[in-house]
Design an enzyme around this catalytic site. Structure first.
Site, PDB file in Angstrom:
ATOM      1  N   ASP A  17     137.130 -16.012-118.063  1.00 52.15           N
ATOM      2  CA  ASP A  17     136.001 -15.433-117.325  1.00 52.15           C
ATOM      3  C   ASP A  17     135.248 -14.407-118.166  1.00 52.15           C
ATOM      4  O   ASP A  17     135.085 -13.267-117.800  1.00 52.15           O
ATOM      5  CB  ASP A  17     136.460 -14.833-115.999  1.00 52.15           C
ATOM      6  N   HIS A  27     114.921  13.965-125.601  1.00 52.10           N
ATOM      7  CA  HIS A  27     116.110  13.887-124.740  1.00 52.10           C
ATOM      8  C   HIS A  27     115.771  14.023-123.250  1.00 52.10           C
ATOM      9  O   HIS A  27     116.065  13.118-122.461  1.00 52.10           O
ATOM     10  CB  HIS A  27     117.158  14.910-125.193  1.00 52.10           C
ATOM     11  N   ASP A  32     122.016  12.146-118.070  1.00 50.52           N
ATOM     12  CA  ASP A  32     122.095  13.026-119.236  1.00 50.52           C
ATOM     13  C   ASP A  32     123.239  12.570-120.143  1.00 50.52           C
ATOM     14  O   ASP A  32     123.098  12.413-121.349  1.00 50.52           O
ATOM     15  CB  ASP A  32     122.327  14.458-118.725  1.00 50.52           C
ATOM     16  N   GLU A  61     119.048  26.722-119.749  1.00 49.24           N
ATOM     17  CA  GLU A  61     120.179  27.017-120.611  1.00 49.24           C
ATOM     18  C   GLU A  61     119.757  27.308-122.045  1.00 49.24           C
ATOM     19  O   GLU A  61     120.278  28.213-122.673  1.00 49.24           O
ATOM     20  CB  GLU A  61     121.154  25.843-120.590  1.00 49.24           C
ATOM     21  N   ASP A  62     118.801  26.531-122.538  1.00 45.87           N
ATOM     22  CA  ASP A  62     118.494  26.600-123.969  1.00 45.87           C
ATOM     23  C   ASP A  62     117.282  27.454-124.332  1.00 45.87           C
ATOM     24  O   ASP A  62     117.042  27.707-125.494  1.00 45.87           O
ATOM     25  CB  ASP A  62     118.259  25.184-124.525  1.00 45.87           C
ATOM     26  N   HIS A 105     115.955  19.892-117.332  1.00 47.58           N
ATOM     27  CA  HIS A 105     117.382  20.163-117.145  1.00 47.58           C
ATOM     28  C   HIS A 105     118.015  21.065-118.195  1.00 47.58           C
ATOM     29  O   HIS A 105     118.998  21.742-117.911  1.00 47.58           O
ATOM     30  CB  HIS A 105     118.174  18.854-116.964  1.00 47.58           C
TER      31      HIS A 105
HETATM   32 MN    MN Z   1     120.906  17.268-121.640  1.00 47.50          MN
END
Ligand code: MN
Length: 752
Positions: free
Chosen positions: A275, A62, A155, A91-92, A87
Site C-alpha cells: 500500500d 518568513h 510558523d 519579540e524581535d 508574529h
Molecule cells: Mn516565526
C-alpha cells in the site's frame, strides 16, 4: 568573498510575494480587510527591514510565507493573516504589543501575545519539567484562541522547510521538538497534509540516508506505479462517468515517513510494501444530505470491479473521527493481485481532511443538521476535543510532565466510540473503559460508578470499550474514587477528575481523622492530642507519615475502636506494666484475658470489616475457642488461642500488646480446621468417613489425604466448620464410626 545583494531586486521580490498572499486571500476579503493586511505587511516589513534569516534572505520572507501557509494550507482568514505577518514583531523588534492592539484590535494582539510566549519555548527534552511547564503554557493559549496554535504550526512548518541553513545542533533540536509535539498536534487538529510534511522533514534532518533512499525509490518506481494506477482506475472512471457523477480521481504515494514507519515496524523492504499509495475518489458538488449515499454508491461501484477485504473497511462518514476527519476507506484486490486502498469522500470532506480545523468553519453554515443523536457533526467533535483540552489545562493539580504525557497520549490515541442508552454517541480514546465513559458523561457519574451494563450485560468498571458498545452506567451512593482507578482509565478527563477527587478527599479525610483522634484520645486518656501522641499512634499503626495515618482514620480504614490499642502504649509509657514471670502470673493474666469484666474487649466476627485482624496460623483458632488478640508490628491484630504454644511467650514478653478478645455471638465466618484420624483399616472405612463428613453433617471438605500402613489407617482432613460446637459434633460423629480409634484437632502448624 562578499555577497552582493541587489536591494532593488529584493524589494521587487518582497512585493511579488506579498501580492501572491493577497491573491490567495482574495476570495474571502471583506470591507477593510485588504487595507488592514497591507498595513500589517508594511509594519512588519519595516520592523524587520534590517534583519535577515540564517539563509541570508530578507527576514520578511518568513512572516509572508507563514501567512501564505495560513491561507492556503490551513484555510485561515484575515485576523490570522495579520497575526502571522506580525508574529515575530513584538519579540524581535521595538514594537510594543499595545501598538498592535491600537492599530489592529484586541483579537490580533491576543494572538500575537500567545505566539510571542510560545516562541521562547524549546521542548527538545520532554522529561525536563521546566520545558514541560513551558509547554503547558503554550497550550494555555490554545484555550484562548486555537488560532495561536494553528499559526504556530504554520510558523513551524516554514521553519522546518527552511531548516537547511541552520547549524546541525539546531536542526536536531527543532526537528525532534517538531516530531514530539507539533506533528501530533497537527494530526489532532486534522491537518493531515501538514502533519505528513512535518514528519517527512523530521526524517530528512535526522536520518538523511534513509530519507533519500526512500525518496529515490519512490521516484524510481513512479512510472510503474502510474501505469498501475492508470489501469486500476480506467474501469472506475468509465462507470462513474456513466453514472453521471462529477468526480476527481487521484493516485498518490504515501508520505516518506509513513513508508519508513512501515519498513521499520513490519520489518519489510520497500519493494514488499503493497500500500505504497492510495487511490482517492473525490466527489464534487454533492448536496449535504446526499453525501453519505453518494459515497456508498461509489463504494458499490468500486467493489463491483474489485473484491474488498471486509476487515479493512473504514466508515468515518457515519462516525467521523474526533478531529473531524470524514471518509470512506476500503482496501480492494486489484486485477494483478495487489491490495489497493481506495478512499472515497466528497470535496468538503477532502477539504476538511487536508486543512483540518479551519475548513470546518468554511462549511459551518452548510453543516448537516443531526437527524438523530448518533450522528454528531464534525464541528462538535472538534469542539468537544478542544473543551477537553481546556478542561485539562484549567486543572492545576497534575505535574507538568504528567500533563504533557497525558496530552500527548491523547494526541496520538485512536478513538473508540460507544453509545449511551439513549443512543448518544461518545468518542473516547482507544482503550477507554466503562469508567472513562461514565466520567465522559458527568464527573458525578464517574465518581459513583460501580460497573456498567455493556449491551445489557453487567461488566466491571475496568471493562475496555469496543466500538459500538451501548453503555449503561451503574452507580452507587457508597462508591468513591480510589487511587486504583488511575491504573486503568485512559482519558484525561477521568484522570484529572479522579486525581482532583483524591486530593479533595485526602484533605477532608485528614481533617476528619484528626477530629476522631482528638476526640478518642480525650475520651480515653483525658489529654489533648499532641505531636508526640500523634507520632506514637503513627508508629503503632505502622504508617510512614502522620498525614497518612490521619487519612486512614478519616477513611475509617482504622476504626475509631482500634485507637484503643494506643491506651496500652500510653499506659506502658506512664509506667503501668504487668510482667509474667512464672506459671502463676501467667494463669492470672490468662484469667484476666478471658474474664468478662473489661468493656474493652475485642469482638471477633462482629463487623469483620471494621477490625484488621488475622487468625494466627500457629494455633488456627476457630469461633468458640478461647482466644486473645495480639497487636503485631505490621499486620494488625492476630488472634491466638489461649492454648497456643506461643501464648506464654507473647504474654510474658509483650504483655502490653495483648488485647482481650472473644468471639461475637453470631459467627458469620467459616474456619478451616485440620483433623487427624487413626483407626483400623477396613474395606469401606474411607467411604464411611467421607459420608459422615459430607453427607450427614454437610461439612465442606477442603482437602483429604489418606494412607494405610500395616492395617493401620491414617487420615488427614481439612474441613470447613462454623465454630467449636460444630467441630465437636463432627469429631464425636467421626469417633462413632466403626474402626475409628482417634480423631484429633491438629494444632502443631508451623508458621507458613
Ligand atoms: Mn516565526
Amino acid at each position: 568573498m562578499e555577497l552582493k545583494i541587489d536591494l532593488e531586486l529584493e524589494k521587487k521580490e518582497i512585493i511579488k510575494r506579498y501580492r501572491k498572499l493577497l491573491k490567495a486571500a482574495k476570495p474571502f476579503l471583506k470591507d477593510k480587510d485588504a487595507k488592514l493586511i497591507k498595513k500589517a505587511f508594511q509594519l512588519s516589513a519595516d520592523a524587520h527591514k534590517d534583519m535577515r534569516r540564517k539563509s541570508g534572505e530578507p527576514y520578511i520572507y518568513h512572516p509572508l510565507e507563514v501567512a501564505q501557509i495560513c491561507v492556503e494550507e490551513i484555510g485561515l482568514g484575515t485576523t490570522s493573516i495579520i497575526a502571522a505577518l506580525l508574529h515575530d514583531v513584538v519579540e524581535d523588534t521595538d514594537i510594543e504589543l499595545s501598538e498592535i492592539e491600537r492599530d489592529f484590535g484586541k483579537k490580533v494582539a491576543t494572538i500575537i501575545d500567545g505566539l510571542t510566549k510560545i516562541s521562547g519555548v524549546v521542548l527538545a527534552d520532554p522529561n525536563n519539567s521546566m520545558q514541560a511547564e513551558n509547554f503547558r503554557k503554550i497550550l494555555l493559549t490554545l484555550s484562548d484562541d486555537v488560532r495561536v496554535i494553528l499559526i504556530k504550526i504554520a510558523d513551524r512548518l516554514h521553519n522546518m522547510r527552511t531548516l537547511e541553513s541552520m547549524p546541525r545542533s539546531k536542526q536536531l533540536k527543532i526537528a525532534s521538538e517538531t516530531s514530539y509535539i507539533y506533528a501530533p498536534l497537527a494530526h489532532r487538529l486534522g491537518l493531515y497534509a501538514i502533519k505528513s510534511e512535518l514528519e517527512d522533514l523530521y526524517l530528512k534532518y535526522t536520518d538523511r540516508e534513509t530519507y533519500d533512499e526512500i525518496a529515490d525509490k519512490i521516484k524510481a518506481t513512479k512510472a510503474a506505479r502510474d501505469k498501475f494506477i492508470k489501469d486500476f482506475i480506467a474501469p472506475l472512471n468509465k462507470t462513474l462517468t456513466e453514472e453521471g457523477l462529477n468526480f476527481v480521481l487521484k493516485g498518490r504515494p504515501k508520505s516518506i515517513h509513513s513508508i519508513y514507519t512501515k519498513i521499520k515496524k513490519q520489518n519489510i523492504p520497500f519493494e514488499k510494501i503493497y500500500d505504497l499509495f492510495a487511490i482517492r475518489i473525490i466527489l464534487e458538488d454533492v448536496p449535504v444530505e446526499q453525501e453519505k449515499a453518494a459515497c456508498w454508491k461509489v463504494y458499490s461501484i468500486v467493489t463491483d470491479y474489485y473484491k474488498p477485504s471486509p476487515e479493512r473497511l473504514r466508515d468515518w462518514i457515519s462516525t467521523p473521527r474526533a478531529n473531524g476527519y470524514e471518509s470512506l476507506h476500503t482496501t480492494v484486490m486489484s486485477s494483478v493481485g495487489q491490495w489497493v486502498e481506495v478512499q472515497i469522500r466528497t470535496r468538503k470532506m477532502d477539504d476538511i481532511a487536508e486543512k483540518g480545523y479551519a475548513a470546518h468553519w468554511k462549511y459551518k453554515e452548510s453543516a448537516p443538521v443531526a437527524k438523530n443523536n448518533a450522528k454528531i457533526s464534525s464541528e462538535s467533535h472538534l469542539e468537544s476535543w478542544l473543551n477537553k483540552v481546556r478542561d485539562m489545562l484549567e486543572r492545576q493539580d497534575t505535574s507538568a510532565i504528567e500533563f504533557v504525557d497525558e496530552f500527548r497520549s491523547n494526541l496520538f490515541s485512536d478513538e473508540v466510540f460507544a453509545f449511551t442508552p439513549k443512543g448518544d454517541l461518545k468518542v473516547l480514546p482507544a482503550g477507554a473503559t466503562a469508567l472513562d465513559f461514565a466520567f465522559e458523561i458527568h464527573s458525578n457519574l464517574g465518581a459513583s460508578c460501580i460497573g456498567a451494563k455493556i449491551n445489557g450485560k453487567l461488566q466491571p468498571i475496568s471493562y475496555k470499550l469496543q466500538n459500538g458498545d451501548q453503555v449503561e452506567v451503574a452507580t452507587s451512593k457508597k462508591q468513591t474514587p480510589s487511587e486504583d482507578w488511575l491504573r486503568f482509565v485512559v482519558s484525561s478527563k477521568a484522570k484529572t477528575r479522579i486525581r482532583e477527587y483524591l486530593n479533595d478527599d485526602k484533605r477532608s479525610m485528614m481533617k476528619k481523622g484528626r477530629e476522631i483522634v482528638d476526640k478518642k484520645i480525650m475520651q480515653m486518656l483525658s489529654i489533648p492530642t499532641d505531636d508526640n501522641i500523634l507520632n506514637e499512634l503513627r508508629a503503632l499503626f505502622n504508617y510512614k507519615s502522620s498525614t497518612d495515618f490521619l487519612y486512614s482514620v478519616g477513611k475509617e480504614y482504622i476504626k475509631p475502636a482500634e485507637l484503643k490499642q494506643y491506651k496500652i502504649v500510653y499506659n506502658k509509657k506512664v509506667g503501668s506494666k504487668h510482667h509474667i514471670k512464672d506459671d502463676k502470673s501467667f494463669a492470672k493474666a490468662m484469667k484476666q484475658i478471658q474474664g468478662e469484666d473489661a468493656k474493652d474487649i475485642l469482638l471477633i466476627g462482629e463487623d469483620l470489616d471494621k477490625i484488621d485482624y488475622q487468625l494466627a496460623v500457629c494455633c488456627n483458632p476457630i469461633s468458640g475457642d478461647d482466644v486473645f488478640g495480639y497487636v503485631t508490628v505490621n499486620d494488625g491484630i492476630r488472634i491466638h488461642r489461649t492454648s497456643c504454644k506461643n501464648a506464654k511467650e507473647l504474654l510474658s514478653q509483650h504483655g502490653n500488646r495483648v488485647l482481650k478478645a472473644k468471639w461475637a455471638s453470631v459467627a458469620r465466618d467459616s474456619f478451616l480446621v485440620d483433623l487427624t484420624t487413626t483407626g483400623i483399616d477396613r474395606v469401606g472405612l474411607v467411604n464411611d468417613v467421607t459420608r459422615v463428613i459430607s453427607s450427614e453433617l454437610k461439612v465442606n471438605m477442603h482437602s483429604i489425604s489418606l494412607k494405610a500402613d500395616k492395617g493401620i489407617f491414617y487420615g488427614n482432613f481439612t474441613v470447613l466448620v462454623h465454630d467449636t460446637t460444630h467441630l465437636n459434633m463432627l469429631i464425636d460423629k467421626l469417633r462413632e464410626i466403626d474402626g475409628v480409634e482417634e480423631v484429633l484437632r491438629y494444632e502443631n502448624h508451623s508458621e507458613l
